[in-house]
Design an enzyme around this catalytic site. Sequence first.
Site, short mmCIF file in Angstrom:
data_model
loop_
_atom_site.label_atom_id
_atom_site.label_comp_id
_atom_site.label_asym_id
_atom_site.label_seq_id
_atom_site.Cartn_x
_atom_site.Cartn_y
_atom_site.Cartn_z
N PRO A 111 0.57 -1.15 0.38
CA PRO A 111 -0.27 -0.22 -0.06
C PRO A 111 0.65 1.66 0.01
CG PRO A 111 -0.38 -1.24 1.60
CD PRO A 111 0.65 -1.97 1.19
N GLY A 112 -0.04 2.38 -0.65
CA GLY A 112 0.88 3.26 -0.34
C GLY A 112 1.44 4.34 -2.11
N ILE A 113 1.68 5.18 -2.08
CA ILE A 113 2.09 5.84 -3.23
C ILE A 113 3.30 4.89 -3.95
CG2 ILE A 113 3.42 7.44 -4.49
CD1 ILE A 113 1.91 9.11 -2.28
N GLY A 141 7.17 3.93 -5.70
CA GLY A 141 8.19 4.07 -6.29
C GLY A 141 8.80 3.89 -7.25
N ASP A 153 16.76 -0.38 8.90
CA ASP A 153 18.63 -1.09 8.59
C ASP A 153 18.04 -2.00 7.32
OD1 ASP A 153 20.67 -2.53 7.93
OD2 ASP A 153 20.46 -4.16 10.00
#
Length: 596
Positions: free
Chosen positions: A326-328, A330, A381
């Site tokens: 999910p999300g914008i 890349g 990390d």
Amino acid sequence: MFPPQQLNDARAYAIACALLEGFDRHYRLFRESSAAAKQRFERADWHGQQRAQRERIEFYDKRVDEAVERLQREFSAHELPMDVWHQIKLHYIGLLTNHLQPELAETFFNSVTTKILHRSYFNNNFIFVRPAISTEYLENDEPASQPTFRAYYPTKDSLRETLHRIVTNYQLQRDFDDLDRDVENVLQAVHAQFGTFRWRANFQIQVLSSLFFRNKGAYIVGKIINGFRETPFALPILHNSRGLYIDAVLFGEEDMQMLFSFARAYFMVDMEIPAAYVQFLRSLMPRKPRWEIYNALGLHKQGKNIFYRDFLYHLRHSSDRFRIAPGIKGMVMLVFDLPSFPYVFKVIKDFYPPQKDTTREQIKAKYLLVKQHDRVGRMADTMEYSNVAFPRSRFDEDLIAELRHYCPSLLEEDGEHLVIKHLYIERRMIPLNIYLQEAAPEQMAHAVIEYGNAIKDLVAANIFPGDMLWKNFGVTRNGKVVFYDYDEIEYITDCNFRRVPPPRHEEDELSGEPWYSVGPKDVFPETFEPFLLGDPRVREVFMQHHADLLDPAFWQGHKERILAGHVHDVFPYDVSKRFGRQRRVKAVPGAEPLPV
């Protein structure tokens, strides 16, 4: 099992011995570098500490490559039949029976053999998919050896003296500014933490025998045991112009989690038996997975190995499907996840939009930079893997289509498996842009303040994030804001921070293009505002706490200090926990004095 007549190939034992010699050389050099951190700390050689940190990360791959080259040169290892590799593994197990780092040696075996064998042989017959040697209760029985931890048994009358002895037993070759004052501060912190308590028969203080070194600090790590209550603690020791001093006392699992965070650099610790250190640390942080503790101790290859075992175990006991995260999306990374598993998988795309002038090699170099750098609690990390076979049936078709479109060079479809030739794995966080959309006013304000603090911590560590948009930062379980998109990071010292020149005439102001020259490393902090502060609520909080981030002078001042050799202090604990050092701390008003 192979027939008896095939289990006596003379080469097998010699190869097993050569492999173990390669590992023993690696761990000897690893320990020497970690042990030398004590002298660097005593000399306040912060640049030397940073350099050693970077170099130590490269030790493992160098020793693996040396072992592969030796096996190829002396034994033509790539031509050996599989029954010989089975014998090699059995001999190797025998050699590890009394070894003090058997789990690390097994991982080294895997690293070498997987560079020689085809991945179809990556199974339990030829590599260590599961550990063969137990590390429980592992200790060196030699009389001269140092135990993993020391136990102290203070009485009510000797607690102050015992605390003093705990510190001096580490034999730091630099005087304390005022150790009596520091011990008094620790006593009062203990009083504030425990209040008035009953001393049980088993009251004791256990501390690990080696100090933990990172950045500009040395840490005593241990726990206080009283009856059935065990309280983890750490004492940070720092430098000032007059000598050493104890800066704070950190109590409890939450403070330990922050100290050993996945967003901080690896400690340097001299450990003869790393499994025993991990076992002790897990008693302080039972919710932290073993692989993450190995990572924190600088044993990141072991951490990767255990993480992958945990991942395979999770796959066997789950049935949800991998999906596009999910999300914008890349521009340079395709990111996917498994909803039931708290990590994301990041694959570098084969092509990028025109505004992303980069290459796969440059992106990998940025991720390596982060691996080798002090992450100051603000950069996640990453674990880097090659040739990872996933069950194809667990992938959404939309995700498979995206992989085929954006990453065809890294994708291999092999029957029931999808093999991804190179990927990164990171802890999953809530993207900051999504968090801000859903946050209550108090949460929003906290997140915006944390965002600015994260950038300032990165600046102190000589890191310019590059792309500072909210979507490139995440919010952790405990509300910390952490940066996780590394394809545009640069060293602060490589950037040129400039003010936007005034427009020459009205046409300049109306132009959609800059009217001034822009070099490849030029940064104009004033231009951050339109991209970050469109929401009036966000703008109000940001301008109240972090308006200086829009001023080139802020960035240029830090750059000049770093170029002058200054190494900033970045504390892995809240500054409110720090002791005042101008005078001894008085007893808490209205509280009973500690029985000392």
